[in-house]
Scaffold this motif. Structure first.
Motif, short mmCIF file in Angstrom:
data_model
loop_
_atom_site.label_atom_id
_atom_site.label_comp_id
_atom_site.label_asym_id
_atom_site.label_seq_id
_atom_site.Cartn_x
_atom_site.Cartn_y
_atom_site.Cartn_z
N ASP A 33 -5.02 3.27 6.38
CA ASP A 33 -5.69 3.91 6.50
C ASP A 33 -6.36 4.60 7.14
OD1 ASP A 33 -5.89 2.13 4.06
OD2 ASP A 33 -7.22 -0.07 5.21
N GLN B 159 9.06 -6.68 2.51
CA GLN B 159 8.56 -5.04 1.65
C GLN B 159 8.29 -4.72 2.99
OE1 GLN B 159 4.71 -7.03 0.57
NE2 GLN B 159 5.58 -8.23 -1.31
N ALA C 226 6.80 2.89 -0.05
CA ALA C 226 4.93 1.52 -0.44
C ALA C 226 4.04 2.52 0.13
CB ALA C 226 5.41 1.03 1.20
N PRO C 227 3.35 1.97 -0.61
CA PRO C 227 1.57 2.58 -1.26
C PRO C 227 0.89 3.24 0.13
CG PRO C 227 1.53 -0.40 -2.60
CD PRO C 227 3.16 0.60 -1.15
N SER C 228 0.86 3.89 -0.03
CA SER C 228 -0.11 4.70 0.36
C SER C 228 -1.75 3.95 0.97
CB SER C 228 -0.46 6.59 0.62
OG SER C 228 0.46 6.83 0.10
N GLN D 10 2.62 12.19 4.67
CA GLN D 10 2.42 12.72 3.81
C GLN D 10 4.24 12.54 3.49
OE1 GLN D 10 0.57 12.39 1.57
NE2 GLN D 10 -1.24 12.41 3.29
N ASP E 224 -5.57 3.80 2.03
CA ASP E 224 -6.75 4.45 1.51
C ASP E 224 -7.58 5.10 2.91
OD1 ASP E 224 -6.58 2.86 -0.76
OD2 ASP E 224 -7.27 1.04 -0.01
N GLY F 150 -6.16 5.46 -2.52
CA GLY F 150 -4.23 6.17 -2.05
C GLY F 150 -4.37 7.41 -1.08
N GLU F 151 -5.70 7.81 -0.52
CA GLU F 151 -5.58 9.02 0.11
C GLU F 151 -5.11 8.97 1.23
OE1 GLU F 151 -4.94 11.33 -1.21
OE2 GLU F 151 -5.76 11.56 -3.79
N ALA G 216 0.84 8.35 3.95
CA ALA G 216 1.95 7.37 3.00
C ALA G 216 2.13 5.96 3.84
CB ALA G 216 3.46 8.62 2.76
N GLY G 217 3.11 5.42 2.60
CA GLY G 217 3.75 3.83 3.45
C GLY G 217 5.22 4.38 3.65
N ARG H 30 2.97 -0.51 4.07
CA ARG H 30 1.72 -0.05 3.36
C ARG H 30 1.39 1.42 4.27
NH1 ARG H 30 -3.28 0.05 3.45
NH2 ARG H 30 -4.97 0.92 1.79
#
Length: 376
Positions: free
Chosen positions: A117, A111, A240-242, A143, A244, A231-232, A235-236, A114
């Protein structure tokens, strides 16, 4: 010498399922593996027999042929510990176990990581914290690159599957009886190779930039409270998801009020004459001015509670109070005339005895009792 029944070799019944057979094989192989029994020929032969049995019983077609025709139906199929497609079945079993521990099962794609944070410390005035507000903040973070849309590859090209790990992101290393899975050294676990890196992000897929966010601050927040903005964060990797963003509140000291929980404390100076004679004063609150009656004979340190004039709870379960603490102010820089008047006033107080200063008389009595106790 006649071969033993394969079910007997593994110690399972003929109706045993795949999981039971695998568990029995793992237990027996661990016991008789040559690495654990160096120089023991009997153990080596038994280990070979265990491999042969498992190679047949773990394959549905071979097992069906064995159940119908016995050893004749699979003659030679289990020799050498082979399985369909080759490989060591013992290594395959333990690859399943340690693959789960070291990052993903067999054949699974690793995977993408992510994004991290982020934390942002936001300073607020007491008024902003108490009433709630909307704050604009600028946050530097990694980003997705707009040129390559986060792929890391030059526009018009695409990342290629890593030839070392086949896109899985992991490689398996045999160490004695164990098969250990670890990140691929060529693609560093991503499963992809970027042949033509993007010039804007140098193949990283991310760039550092500042972004402006609008953050809603709920009424009643205090120093130490955190507001999560999903999500702010950064960036992953590889889409992948960002992560927090956590906005940590810090409330600046106020010139008039101290905060204790949802209550406010205000130290208020009161003129000597007002404290003695009584009067009415204007008291500041976060919502404007209110009138406070000062009864005659008010002493320094007395606290007046103004209900619901504190801070609203951030959880919405009520509002604190404003505690007004009186500080009687002694006059300074008196004129000669004022001093004479005070002396005349003090003389009249002496004529009244304890009636005008009950606390002083009580305190003096306590002092005398203290020294009498020491002397006895």
């Amino acid at each position: 010498m006649a071969k033993r029944d394969y079910y007997e070799v593994l110690g399972v019944s003929r109706g045993a399922g795949e999981a039971e057979i695998k568990k029995a094989y793992r237990r027996a192989a661990m016991k008789y593996h040559p690495d654990r029994n160096p120089g023991d020929e009997a153990a080596a032969e038994q280990f070979k027999e265990i491999q042969e049995a498992y190679a047949v019983l773990s394959d549905d077609q071979k097992r069906a042929a064995y159940d119908r025709f016995g050893h004749a139906g699979v003659d030679g199929a289990g020799m050498g510990g082979g399985r369909p497609g080759g490989g060591d079945p013992f290594s395959d079993i333990f690859g399943d176990v340690f693959g789960d521990i070291f990052g993903g099962g067999r054949g699974g794609r690793r995977q993408a990581a992510r994004g991290a944070d982020l934390r942002y410390i936001l300073e607020l005035t007491l008024e902003e914290a108490a009433h709630g507000s909307e704050q604009k903040i600028r946050v530097p973070s990694a980003q997705p690159c707009e040129s390559c849309e986060g792929s890391g590859a030059e526009p018009g090209t695409k990342p290629e599957t890593c030839p070392t790990c086949g896109g899985h992101g992991d490689v398996r290393i045999q160490q004695g009886i164990f098969s250990i899975q670890q990140p691929c050294p060529q693609c560093r676990g991503s499963g992809r190779i970027v042949g033509s890196p993007c010039g804007s992000c140098q193949g990283q897929g991310r760039v550092q930039r500042e972004k402006t966010l609008s953050v809603k601050i709920p009424a009643g927040v205090d120093t130490g409270d955190r507001i999560r903005v999903a999500g702010e964060g950064e960036a992953g990797h590889n889409g992948a998801p960002s992560g927090d963003l956590y906005v940590q509140v810090k409330v600046r000291p106020h010139e008039l009020f101290e905060r204790e929980g949802n209550n406010l404390i205000c130290q208020m100076p009161v003129a000597f004459a007002t404290a003695a004679l009584g009067g009415e004063l204007e008291v500041p609150t976060l919502d404007g001015r209110v009138s406070l009656k000062i009864p005659e004979g008010t002493q320094s340190g007395r606290v007046f509670r103004l209900r619901d004039k504190g801070v609203r709870s951030v959880h919405g379960d009520g509002q604190g109070d404003l505690m007004v603490m009186v500080q009687v102010e002694t006059p300074v820089k008196l004129t000669t005339e004022q001093k004479d008047l005070l002396r005349q006033f003090e003389a009249t107080l002496d004529q009244g005895g304890d009636r005008h200063s009950p606390r002083t008389r009580s305190w003096l009595d306590g002092v005398r009792a203290f020294f009498d106790k020491l002397a006895s």
